[in-house]
Design a protein around this motif. Structure first.
Motif, PDB file in Angstrom:
ATOM      1  N   GLU A 110       0.821  -1.136  -0.108  1.00  0.00           N
ATOM      2  CA  GLU A 110      -0.126  -0.045  -0.107  1.00  0.00           C
ATOM      3  C   GLU A 110       0.945   1.240  -0.051  1.00  0.00           C
ATOM      4  OE1 GLU A 110      -3.603  -0.392   2.900  1.00  0.00           O
ATOM      5  OE2 GLU A 110      -2.103  -1.996   3.458  1.00  0.00           O
ATOM      6  N   ARG A 111       1.836   1.331   0.731  1.00  0.00           N
ATOM      7  CA  ARG A 111       2.694   2.265   0.882  1.00  0.00           C
ATOM      8  C   ARG A 111       3.514   2.790  -0.263  1.00  0.00           C
ATOM      9  NH1 ARG A 111       4.620  -0.039   5.391  1.00  0.00           N
ATOM     10  NH2 ARG A 111       6.666  -0.300   4.748  1.00  0.00           N
ATOM     11  N   GLU A 112       3.852   1.672  -1.111  1.00  0.00           N
ATOM     12  CA  GLU A 112       4.543   1.711  -2.311  1.00  0.00           C
ATOM     13  C   GLU A 112       3.561   2.144  -3.478  1.00  0.00           C
ATOM     14  OE1 GLU A 112       6.296  -1.976  -3.254  1.00  0.00           O
ATOM     15  OE2 GLU A 112       8.006  -1.918  -1.931  1.00  0.00           O
ATOM     16  N   THR A 113       2.470   2.151  -3.372  1.00  0.00           N
ATOM     17  CA  THR A 113       1.611   2.596  -4.340  1.00  0.00           C
ATOM     18  C   THR A 113       1.547   4.303  -4.107  1.00  0.00           C
ATOM     19  OG1 THR A 113       0.131   0.832  -4.465  1.00  0.00           O
ATOM     20  CG2 THR A 113      -0.767   2.984  -5.153  1.00  0.00           C
ATOM     21  N   SER A 114       1.584   4.750  -3.035  1.00  0.00           N
ATOM     22  CA  SER A 114       1.470   6.379  -2.553  1.00  0.00           C
ATOM     23  C   SER A 114       1.404   6.350  -1.193  1.00  0.00           C
ATOM     24  CB  SER A 114       0.504   7.142  -3.269  1.00  0.00           C
ATOM     25  OG  SER A 114      -0.846   6.781  -2.748  1.00  0.00           O
ATOM     26  N   ARG A 115       2.000   7.540  -0.633  1.00  0.00           N
ATOM     27  CA  ARG A 115       1.889   7.906   0.596  1.00  0.00           C
ATOM     28  C   ARG A 115       1.683   9.429   0.791  1.00  0.00           C
ATOM     29  NH1 ARG A 115       7.073   9.584   1.809  1.00  0.00           N
ATOM     30  NH2 ARG A 115       8.687   8.814   0.394  1.00  0.00           N
ATOM     31  N   LEU A 116       1.681   9.932   1.931  1.00  0.00           N
ATOM     32  CA  LEU A 116       1.686  11.262   2.230  1.00  0.00           C
ATOM     33  C   LEU A 116       3.153  11.788   2.192  1.00  0.00           C
ATOM     34  CD1 LEU A 116      -0.899  10.755   3.191  1.00  0.00           C
ATOM     35  CD2 LEU A 116      -0.473  12.444   5.189  1.00  0.00           C
ATOM     36  N   PRO A 117       3.741  12.905   1.699  1.00  0.00           N
ATOM     37  CA  PRO A 117       5.163  13.305   1.448  1.00  0.00           C
ATOM     38  C   PRO A 117       5.671  13.432   2.886  1.00  0.00           C
ATOM     39  CG  PRO A 117       3.898  14.701   0.118  1.00  0.00           C
ATOM     40  CD  PRO A 117       2.937  13.861   0.823  1.00  0.00           C
ATOM     41  N   ASN A 118       6.693  12.709   2.980  1.00  0.00           N
ATOM     42  CA  ASN A 118       7.727  12.676   4.340  1.00  0.00           C
ATOM     43  C   ASN A 118       7.230  11.798   5.264  1.00  0.00           C
ATOM     44  OD1 ASN A 118       9.754  14.650   3.292  1.00  0.00           O
ATOM     45  ND2 ASN A 118       8.418  16.207   3.579  1.00  0.00           N
ATOM     46  N   ALA A 119       6.098  11.012   5.066  1.00  0.00           N
ATOM     47  CA  ALA A 119       5.622   9.973   5.718  1.00  0.00           C
ATOM     48  C   ALA A 119       6.689   8.927   6.232  1.00  0.00           C
ATOM     49  CB  ALA A 119       4.371   9.449   5.480  1.00  0.00           C
ATOM     50  N   MET A 120       6.595   8.371   7.495  1.00  0.00           N
ATOM     51  CA  MET A 120       7.604   7.107   7.714  1.00  0.00           C
ATOM     52  C   MET A 120       6.776   5.916   7.959  1.00  0.00           C
ATOM     53  SD  MET A 120      10.229   9.032  10.545  1.00  0.00           S
ATOM     54  CE  MET A 120       8.604  10.042  11.214  1.00  0.00           C
ATOM     55  N   SER A 121       7.437   4.653   7.768  1.00  0.00           N
ATOM     56  CA  SER A 121       6.712   3.497   8.057  1.00  0.00           C
ATOM     57  C   SER A 121       6.709   3.576   9.769  1.00  0.00           C
ATOM     58  CB  SER A 121       7.157   2.459   7.329  1.00  0.00           C
ATOM     59  OG  SER A 121       8.763   2.258   8.010  1.00  0.00           O
ATOM     60  N   VAL A 122       6.142   2.476  10.078  1.00  0.00           N
ATOM     61  CA  VAL A 122       6.113   2.215  11.659  1.00  0.00           C
ATOM     62  C   VAL A 122       7.291   2.048  12.065  1.00  0.00           C
ATOM     63  CG1 VAL A 122       5.223   0.699  13.374  1.00  0.00           C
ATOM     64  CG2 VAL A 122       3.654   1.443  11.769  1.00  0.00           C
ATOM     65  N   GLU A 123       8.073   0.986  11.268  1.00  0.00           N
ATOM     66  CA  GLU A 123       9.648   0.659  11.551  1.00  0.00           C
ATOM     67  C   GLU A 123      10.345   1.850  11.690  1.00  0.00           C
ATOM     68  OE1 GLU A 123       7.248  -2.775   9.943  1.00  0.00           O
ATOM     69  OE2 GLU A 123       7.781  -0.873   9.391  1.00  0.00           O
ATOM     70  N   GLU A 124      10.345   2.807  10.886  1.00  0.00           N
ATOM     71  CA  GLU A 124      11.077   4.073  10.452  1.00  0.00           C
ATOM     72  C   GLU A 124      11.013   4.789  11.850  1.00  0.00           C
ATOM     73  OE1 GLU A 124      11.734   4.452   5.538  1.00  0.00           O
ATOM     74  OE2 GLU A 124       9.798   5.222   6.935  1.00  0.00           O
ATOM     75  N   TYR A 125       9.600   5.049  12.106  1.00  0.00           N
ATOM     76  CA  TYR A 125       9.243   6.004  13.236  1.00  0.00           C
ATOM     77  C   TYR A 125       9.737   5.229  14.632  1.00  0.00           C
ATOM     78  CZ  TYR A 125       6.607   8.302  16.678  1.00  0.00           C
ATOM     79  OH  TYR A 125       6.379   9.288  17.764  1.00  0.00           O
ATOM     80  N   GLU A 126       9.488   4.276  14.717  1.00  0.00           N
ATOM     81  CA  GLU A 126      10.011   3.369  15.827  1.00  0.00           C
ATOM     82  C   GLU A 126      11.513   3.657  16.331  1.00  0.00           C
ATOM     83  OE1 GLU A 126       8.318  -0.338  15.631  1.00  0.00           O
ATOM     84  OE2 GLU A 126       6.591   0.265  16.815  1.00  0.00           O
ATOM     85  N   ALA A 127      12.237   3.680  15.173  1.00  0.00           N
ATOM     86  CA  ALA A 127      13.865   3.871  15.249  1.00  0.00           C
ATOM     87  C   ALA A 127      14.231   5.024  15.470  1.00  0.00           C
ATOM     88  CB  ALA A 127      14.338   3.165  14.323  1.00  0.00           C
ATOM     89  N   LYS A 128      13.188   5.971  14.893  1.00  0.00           N
ATOM     90  CA  LYS A 128      13.669   7.422  15.292  1.00  0.00           C
ATOM     91  C   LYS A 128      12.971   8.336  16.313  1.00  0.00           C
ATOM     92  CE  LYS A 128      14.511   7.986  10.067  1.00  0.00           C
ATOM     93  NZ  LYS A 128      13.903   8.931   8.975  1.00  0.00           N
ATOM     94  N   ARG A 129      12.147   7.633  16.747  1.00  0.00           N
ATOM     95  CA  ARG A 129      11.190   8.355  17.737  1.00  0.00           C
ATOM     96  C   ARG A 129      11.708   8.877  18.912  1.00  0.00           C
ATOM     97  NH1 ARG A 129       9.545   7.546  22.927  1.00  0.00           N
ATOM     98  NH2 ARG A 129       7.621   8.306  23.626  1.00  0.00           N
ATOM     99  N   ASP A 130      12.802   8.345  19.601  1.00  0.00           N
ATOM    100  CA  ASP A 130      13.373   8.771  20.729  1.00  0.00           C
ATOM    101  C   ASP A 130      14.361   9.853  20.579  1.00  0.00           C
ATOM    102  OD1 ASP A 130      11.972   7.134  22.418  1.00  0.00           O
ATOM    103  OD2 ASP A 130      13.747   5.470  22.485  1.00  0.00           O
ATOM    104  N   SER A 131      14.986  10.008  19.236  1.00  0.00           N
ATOM    105  CA  SER A 131      15.537  11.297  18.893  1.00  0.00           C
ATOM    106  C   SER A 131      15.183  12.545  18.475  1.00  0.00           C
ATOM    107  CB  SER A 131      16.729  10.675  17.999  1.00  0.00           C
ATOM    108  OG  SER A 131      16.360  10.135  16.777  1.00  0.00           O
ATOM    109  N   MET A 132      13.867  12.495  18.218  1.00  0.00           N
ATOM    110  CA  MET A 132      13.072  13.466  17.457  1.00  0.00           C
ATOM    111  C   MET A 132      12.707  14.574  18.399  1.00  0.00           C
ATOM    112  SD  MET A 132      10.339  11.268  15.019  1.00  0.00           S
ATOM    113  CE  MET A 132       9.691  12.740  14.293  1.00  0.00           C
ATOM    114  N   GLY A 133      13.001  14.338  19.668  1.00  0.00           N
ATOM    115  CA  GLY A 133      12.459  15.407  20.627  1.00  0.00           C
ATOM    116  C   GLY A 133      10.830  15.689  20.507  1.00  0.00           C
TER     117      GLY A 133
END
Length: 236
Positions: A110-133
């Motif tokens: 579904e994500r490969e078809t299209s997504r909102l600009p700059n949206a992250m997958s769940v995995e990407e968000y969970e990896a970055k969450r604690d460093s995002m402030g």
């Protein structure tokens, strides 16, 4: 008239039945009919030859009716596509400079078809969450059911975490389909603008006019697979 009332009742009953089965969506509203099959079990409905405001209005009404059926199911705050779009166009920062994180909780196809600009997958968000402030996390899927469950899960887990990350979680009302009606841009896997959008199943084909809808031939089988991955860990 009588037909409209009967149709509204049918939509509501179908929504209740789908919710009780634990389906990802809660209505059998038909926003589109017909379609051409493609490989991989996907179906494509072509773009309309011309814009139709009345058709888009009807689809938005159907989408709203579906979303309202499960709106109170999740203990999470909602935000509209227009509100998020305004914030994105204003640079993303909210009150007191809080960053904005858009999280697409849908499956990879579904994500490969299209997504909102700059949206992250769940995995990407969970990896970055604690460093995002300090930031506001807006979750979305097709119409908001899966993202509502995920945002609620994150909000509850955050309340029990012993850390200093200031995060507020929201569910995007109407999700990616509402985004199309608000005039938001979609991008493909390469980041290029696209008018294709994955609606998961034919019954949720409520994208705004001018969009090419893609959906699974057997959406319930796909939904069950996603549910299993949620139980036993997501595929990397």
């Amino acid at each position: 008239g009588g037909r409209s009332s009967a149709r509204a009742t049918a939509v509501a009953n179908a929504a209740a039945n789908a919710a009780s089965r634990g389906a990802n969506a809660v209505s059998r509203a038909r926003c589109a009919r017909g379609g051409a099959r493609r490989g991989g079990g996907a179906v494509v409905r072509g773009m309309a030859s011309s814009s139709s405001s009345s058709s888009s209005s009807g689809k938005m009404s159907s989408l709203t009716a579906m979303c309202d059926e499960f709106r109170d199911k999740f203990e999470v705050e909602y935000v509209t596509a227009s509100e998020v779009l305004k914030r994105v166009r204003d640079g993303g920062d909210g009150v007191k400079g809080r960053a904005l994180a858009l999280v697409d909780v849908r499956g990879e196809e579904e994500r490969e078809t299209s997504r909102l600009p700059n949206a992250m997958s769940v995995e990407e968000y969970e990896a970055k969450r604690d460093s995002m402030g300090a930031h506001d996390c807006v979750c979305y899927c097709t119409i908001g059911y899966r993202s509502g469950a995920f945002a609620e899960k994150l909000a509850k887990s955050t309340s029990t975490r012993d850390d200093d990350v200031d995060v507020k979680y929201y569910n995007l009302y109407g999700s990616i389909l509402a985004w199309t009606h608000a005039g938001g841009e979609l991008v493909d896997a390469n980041g290029a603008p696209t008018k294709r959008v994955h609606t998961f199943g034919k019954q949720w084909d409520c994208a705004a006019e001018g969009y090419e809808s893609v959906y699974f031939k057997h959406p319930m089988a796909k939904g069950f697979g996603q549910m299993l991955r949620g139980w036993f860990g997501r595929k990397k």
